[in-house]
Design an enzyme around this catalytic site. Structure first.
Site, mmCIF file in Angstrom:
data_model
loop_
_atom_site.group_PDB
_atom_site.id
_atom_site.type_symbol
_atom_site.label_atom_id
_atom_site.label_comp_id
_atom_site.label_asym_id
_atom_site.label_seq_id
_atom_site.Cartn_x
_atom_site.Cartn_y
_atom_site.Cartn_z
ATOM 1 N N GLY C 72 11.834 2.545 -5.299
ATOM 2 C CA GLY C 72 12.181 1.223 -4.784
ATOM 3 C C GLY C 72 11.874 1.044 -3.311
ATOM 4 O O GLY C 72 12.624 0.392 -2.572
ATOM 5 N N CYS C 131 4.047 -2.786 -6.601
ATOM 6 C CA CYS C 131 5.143 -1.858 -6.883
ATOM 7 C C CYS C 131 6.034 -2.388 -7.992
ATOM 8 O O CYS C 131 6.615 -3.465 -7.874
ATOM 9 C CB CYS C 131 5.986 -1.614 -5.639
ATOM 10 S SG CYS C 131 7.337 -0.479 -5.986
ATOM 11 N N GLY C 245 -3.448 9.645 -12.250
ATOM 12 C CA GLY C 245 -3.584 10.739 -13.195
ATOM 13 C C GLY C 245 -4.548 11.834 -12.810
ATOM 14 O O GLY C 245 -4.806 12.729 -13.611
HETATM 15 C C1 LIG Z 1 7.485 9.103 -6.267
HETATM 16 C C2 LIG Z 1 6.415 8.068 -6.124
HETATM 17 C C3 LIG Z 1 6.505 7.112 -5.136
HETATM 18 C C4 LIG Z 1 5.522 6.145 -4.987
HETATM 19 N N1 LIG Z 1 5.606 5.241 -3.976
HETATM 20 C C5 LIG Z 1 4.591 4.345 -3.757
HETATM 21 C C6 LIG Z 1 4.588 3.462 -2.650
HETATM 22 O O1 LIG Z 1 5.503 3.467 -1.843
HETATM 23 N N2 LIG Z 1 3.549 2.612 -2.500
HETATM 24 C C7 LIG Z 1 2.494 2.597 -3.377
HETATM 25 O O2 LIG Z 1 1.553 1.820 -3.192
HETATM 26 N N3 LIG Z 1 2.455 3.423 -4.430
HETATM 27 C C8 LIG Z 1 3.483 4.303 -4.634
HETATM 28 N N4 LIG Z 1 3.424 5.169 -5.704
HETATM 29 C C9 LIG Z 1 2.273 5.129 -6.616
HETATM 30 C C10 LIG Z 1 1.244 6.183 -6.231
HETATM 31 O O3 LIG Z 1 0.757 5.961 -4.932
HETATM 32 C C11 LIG Z 1 0.083 6.175 -7.233
HETATM 33 O O4 LIG Z 1 -0.500 4.893 -7.221
HETATM 34 C C12 LIG Z 1 0.547 6.483 -8.647
HETATM 35 O O5 LIG Z 1 1.492 7.525 -8.617
HETATM 36 C C13 LIG Z 1 -0.604 6.846 -9.574
HETATM 37 O O6 LIG Z 1 -1.261 8.016 -9.171
HETATM 38 P P1 LIG Z 1 -0.931 9.466 -9.826
HETATM 39 O O7 LIG Z 1 -1.041 9.320 -11.303
HETATM 40 O O8 LIG Z 1 -1.963 10.366 -9.226
HETATM 41 O O9 LIG Z 1 0.450 9.811 -9.415
HETATM 42 C C14 LIG Z 1 4.417 6.136 -5.861
HETATM 43 C C15 LIG Z 1 4.320 7.101 -6.867
HETATM 44 C C16 LIG Z 1 5.290 8.064 -7.008
HETATM 45 C C17 LIG Z 1 5.148 9.091 -8.096
#
Ligand SMILES: Cc1cc2nc3c(=O)[nH]c(=O)nc-3n(C[C@H](O)[C@H](O)[C@H](O)COP(=O)(O)O)c2cc1C
Ligand SMILES: Cc1cc2nc3c(=O)[nH]c(=O)nc-3n(C[C@H](O)[C@H](O)[C@H](O)COP(=O)(O)OP(=O)(O)OC[C@H]3O[C@@H](n4cnc5c(N)ncnc54)[C@H](O)[C@@H]3O)c2cc1C
Ligand SMILES: Cc1cc2nc3c(=O)[nH]c(=O)nc-3n(C[C@H](O)[C@H](O)[C@H](O)COP(=O)(O)OP(=O)(O)OC[C@H]3O[C@@H](n4cnc5c(N)ncnc54)[C@H](O)[C@@H]3O)c2cc1C
Ligand SMILES: Cc1cc2nc3c(=O)[nH]c(=O)nc-3n(C[C@H](O)[C@H](O)[C@H](O)COP(=O)(O)O)c2cc1C
Ligand code: FES
Ligand code: FES
Lengths: 245, 304, 304, 245
Positions: C72, C131, C245
């Site tokens: 959040g 988000c 991913g």
């Molecule tokens: C714990 C957590 C916090 C995140 N916080 C943000 C954020 O503050 N702003 C944002 O643009 N994306 C946020 N994301 C999304 C990630 O930047 C990313 O887009 C998403 O996790 C997909 O990539 P992944 O599969 O490699 O994790 C967050 C993801 C995770 C897991």
């Protein structure tokens, strides 16, 4: 009976460049025919890996596999004691009649199922000739094993400008009934230069390996056929090579 | 009725485990591994009016959360299913099936459904308006609620069997879709079919699947599907069959808690052909752990 | 420039590996494990105009393909980031960051971007219009192209830094969204943020996350994200940063093959804090295996 | 130094109902303070499992874990030889001064980190009292171990209508400085009945375990705090119980 078996790993080692031998002992003996395969669960992967049976003696299943991608890599690094398989899968090769001639045409890791076939055919007193092709001499598989069997053997290497098809032509083997396994391009070429009856063992990416998902279904001369359950061995008259482009 | 039994529009299943369409063929292949009468019911391979040969190979790819497929609805056509397959199936399988129907026009859906509707072995019709792997049909019905409703209306006219609609996550407004389907007379929903995705070959950099894209299924989609069921369950009054990523008895409990009345299992039947049996054996133990007597009471538990 | 270098709107990174926003804090925590200057760049935790304390616990759940989060947007606000965090960060980190900005109004985005735009350490602005874990803001900007375009236009007016927009898979028509963003002046796209999903607790049957739903990330979403990149790359003329991913060097190659100019890595930084280092070491080996000299030539290989 | 370590499994066995002892030997010695934890990668799971250090002697890390869900179940069935951890993580307990009194309040598996604390405090010549509560006598943990140490120990059981808080009151221990770990409900109740300075070890679902993801950040009296990096041990004056509802 076709089923799911937990097997103890009896041996698991690198036996040629990028190639591993894996000996599995299932809880109970599984009857295999040459050309049949097992579907191996590699821990951490969703889909199983189909592997032909290289040989099966005294209940122990011998597999020979090549490093191809992440799944076989993970398998080669697996340190557990058991592995889970589905077996026996598919229809094997039609065995030659007693005393008949049989030509074994293998390319690379495609030589694996031909070893089992060779041993069974020899038991039937067949006259065997093998033409096995590899990328280069250091990648030869089963050389010693073949030497110990009563098989007239030709080994050939891409690196030396020879391959299964060129040897087949040069040695005048194109009229002998054959069983072939290897890359599609090789099989297709074999189909073009031979005249005798023959069988091809085919492969493709599979979903289930036992006929349920249509993931391996392909157009053959007699209609759609599942490589896993209706094959993987098909009569040469069945195969439409365009389906494998 | 046992502790695992559930009821779908009057059709009672002795357990809620339903192999999903396309992962159980017409029931014969898993019979190599177990008595297929152990399933609650199963959904037959997506069937169309005319035979289809589907997509070229490769049709299958894998990923960290499951698999992708682009089989493209290969099937022998409704006539062959009824003429050849059902009679053979009735010899080994004594329960009902879900007749999964696909089509390229409203008429095709209606014709297939009418034919299946006359079959004793068919427990309910499952309209697949959601296959991502065929062009010009399948999924296009699944993204526009009006078209989808017209399929349901046409089908409801020609059969008395319960009609369930299998939706696609590619639908931009799934809630509206589901409400529209309910209003059009659907007896139930199946949530969901596969998610659109793809993989590229490491060496060539080109798509692995001959079709380019494919449908993503398996554990990787579970929380996405769960969210949709949780969102839609309180907004409709027809049963939901949950489908997507279920691979364990705990997943069954979780999906039913979100609102599913029964659960379809797809990819896991390929990964482990005996999974349905294993899950069926574990469910009673989990019920005991939770202190819940009858599985059907789990449905919608999240909202109580 | 080395074999791994890539360029994003004039900003050259010595490698394409960018820890994704929210999984790398403000760069200090991974510094316990490695020299953070090893990354190509990194995206800071999503920052808003005012400090935010985010959602209650639990904020995290797991599933078979990765994780869910509903943090959040907890952050100290743009002023504290600029006043306290950037000066401390510059002492240990000597590259640029992506300033990930979130907001609840067009003005908030513009104000934050204007402030970040003046900072030396900021290489580019990453507008998070996606988000899924905050109400009334964040994602709503990501589903309507017009609103999204107005954010881009407002931000472009107040900063000269390149502006990238991070899109959400919850957008019903992502292609139109991306084209609209390009037309509005976006310098690049980040595809994608997390997928809406949820998990229920086995015992209680209630949502695990205090927020109910959460954002799904990790290997389970990879083929879904890949498909979107593959679909959009040929239709836009601005760079795409792939995100979703990625957990291995092969995944990086695959995502770049589909059209990504650089790659963000999120969940994998949590699973294995050293993953970026490991991937960076493996990439040159894979390039050799493929017979490709420079990694940047991989981008869009699927279309050649 | 905080880092990623590969550890050899020296022992891994069931030592109480649903409770396993796991001894890990990392490549190199890791310095731990009582109350710190490790984050363990369970093969096949995306997120690591945080586990407190029960003790650390001669470089060997002792962990005690309870079967909770699929992750700990898979861990208990793991048959490999090594495990990967992140360590040391978090801030531990503030150790009492030489000769001071310390009350150890543990509930269930929450007793684990208190063992390490007890041993270190004893080395400093502290006077220790322990009140450990469990669901029932058969689920008692560390009973023998406590008996071998110079600690005044009270064991209590829900099944016998007693718990840590009731014993605390009955025995008049509410004025002794304490360190507590266990279920939130127990900790909250401890906070309500004690008057002395105290520390709580808290837990919650974590994303990373090392401060990067804000997955464990929670409102405390002094602001938002990450349980993993700013804790898991917090001064009683910091904790806002409402945040844990
Ligand atoms: C714990 C957590 C916090 C995140 N916080 C943000 C954020 O503050 N702003 C944002 O643009 N994306 C946020 N994301 C999304 C990630 O930047 C990313 O887009 C998403 O996790 C997909 O990539 P992944 O599969 O490699 O994790 C967050 C993801 C995770 C897991
Ligand atoms: C009937 C049959 C018998 C086989 N016998 C042998 C054998 O004896 N020895 C051996 O080394 N290999 C054999 N193969 C090929 C072997 O299955 C693949 O090399 C292996 O699955 C690759 O897995 P991977 O994860 O390393 O590669 P990846 O490319 O990462 O695999 C990704 C996916 O594609 C599938 N796949 C990739 N290549 C192939 C392929 N050539 N054939 C089928 N599926 C593939 C995988 O199973 C997996 O689902 C056989 C294939 C079939 C169909
Ligand atoms: C700092 C700290 C120290 C801990 N020390 C110990 C210990 O010494 N011994 C012990 O048995 N347990 C300890 N726990 C709890 C332990 O981490 C969980 O029991 C374990 O992660 C549960 O995993 P699971 O897959 O079996 O359960 P699931 O419920 O299936 O786990 C699903 C997810 O929730 C998380 N989760 C579930 N329960 C908890 C919990 N109580 N705390 C944190 N995360 C949870 C898991 O890590 C995982 O991400 C500690 C937790 C923390 C935060
Ligand atoms: C190989 C394969 C073939 C499928 N064929 C069909 C089909 O014909 N009709 C249909 O409605 N769904 C089909 N599906 C979708 C599944 O029925 C199911 O909706 C999907 O796989 C999600 O469930 P899962 O995650 O448990 O696999 C197919 C899925 C797979 C994997
Ligand atoms: S792989 Fe499933 S039918 Fe052949
Ligand atoms: S768990 Fe990631 S910050 Fe604490």
């Amino acid at each position: 009976m076709t089923g799911e078996y937990t097997c103890v790993i009896r041996k698991h080692e690198l036996t040629a460049p990028d190639t591993y031998t894996l000996l599995l002992e299932p809880e109970q003996e599984i009857p295999f025919r040459p050309g049949q395969f097992i579907d191996l669960a590699v821990p951490g992967f969703s889909l199983r890996r189909p592997l032909s049976v290289t040989d099966c003696e005294g209940g122990t299943i011998r597999l020979t596999y090549q490093l191809t991608g992440p799944g076989t890599r993970a398998l080669s690094e697996y340190s557990g004691e058991t592995l889970n398989i589905l077996a026996p899968l598919g229809n094997g090769f039609l065995l030659p009649e007693r005393g008949e001639k049989l030509l074994l045409l293998g390319g690379g890791i495609g030589t694996a199922p031909l070893i089992f076939l060779a041993r069974e055919a020899l038991k039937r007193g067949c006259q065997l000739t093998a033409v096995f092709g590899f990328r280069s001499p250091d990648r030869t598989l089963f050389q010693k094993e073949l030497a110990g069997l009563d098989i007239k053997t030709f080994l050939c290497y891409d690196s030396e400008g020879e391959n299964v098809v060129s040897v087949l032509k040069k040695e005048g083997l194109a009229g002998i009934p054959f069983a072939a396994c290897g890359p599609i391009a090789m099989l297709w070429a074999v189909d073009e230069v031979t005249q005798a009856p023959g069988q091809f063992s085919l492969e493709c990416r599979m979903g289930c390996g036992f006929g349920a998902c249509m993931g391996c279904s392909v157009k053959m001369r007699s209609g759609m056929r599942r490589i896993c359950k209706d094959g993987p061995v098909f009569d040469r008259k069945e195969v439409l090579w365009e389906s494998f482009r | 009725m046992g502790e695992l039994s559930v009821t779908l529009s009057g059709l009672t299943l002795d357990n809620p485990l339903i192999p999903a369409s396309g992962t159980f063929g017409y029931g014969f292949d898993h019979a190599d591994f177990f008595d297929v009468n152990e399933v609650g019911s199963f959904s037959i391979k997506g069937t169309t009016l005319h035979p289809r040969s589907g997509n070229p190979l490769p049709r299958i790819a894998e990923y960290g959360g499951g698999m992708l497929n682009a089989v493209g609805l290969e099937n022998p056509g409704v006539h062959a299913v009824i003429r050849d397959i059902f009679p053979a199936l009735s010899k080994v399988y004594h329960k009902k099936v879900l007749a999964n129907v696909s089509g390229f026009s409203v008429e095709e859906y209606a014709k297939c459904a009418a034919l299946f509707g006359r079959e004793e072995i068919v427990g309910l019709i499952e309209l697949n308006i959601s296959c991502p792997n065929v062009h010009g049909g399948g999924m296009s019905f699944g993204t526009d609620p009006k078209t989808a409703a017209s399929v349901v209306e046409a089908v409801k006219k020609v059969t008395k069997k319960p009609v369930y609609v299998k939706c696609t996550p590619q639908c931009p407004d799934l809630l509206t879709m589901c409400r529209t389907l309910e209003a059009a007379g659907a007896d139930g929903l199946v949530l969901l079919n596969t998610f659109l995705g793809m993989r590229l070959d490491f060496k060539s950099g080109k798509p692995i699947l001959a079709n380019g894209t494919g449908g993503v299924s398996g554990p990787g989609v579970f929380p996405l599907v769960l969210q949709r069921i949780y969102e839609i369950y309180p907004k409709v009054n027809i049963p939901i069959i949950g489908c997507g990523g279920v691979s364990s008895a705990r997943d069954v409990i979780e999906m039913m808690s979100a609102g599913a009345a029964a659960v379809e299992i797809g990819t896991q039947n390929l990964t482990d052909p005996l999974s349905i049996i294993k899950i069926k054996h574990e469910l009673p133990l989990l019920l005991r752990e939770l202190g819940i007597k009858e599985l059907k009471n789990i449905t919608g538990r999240a909202f109580r």
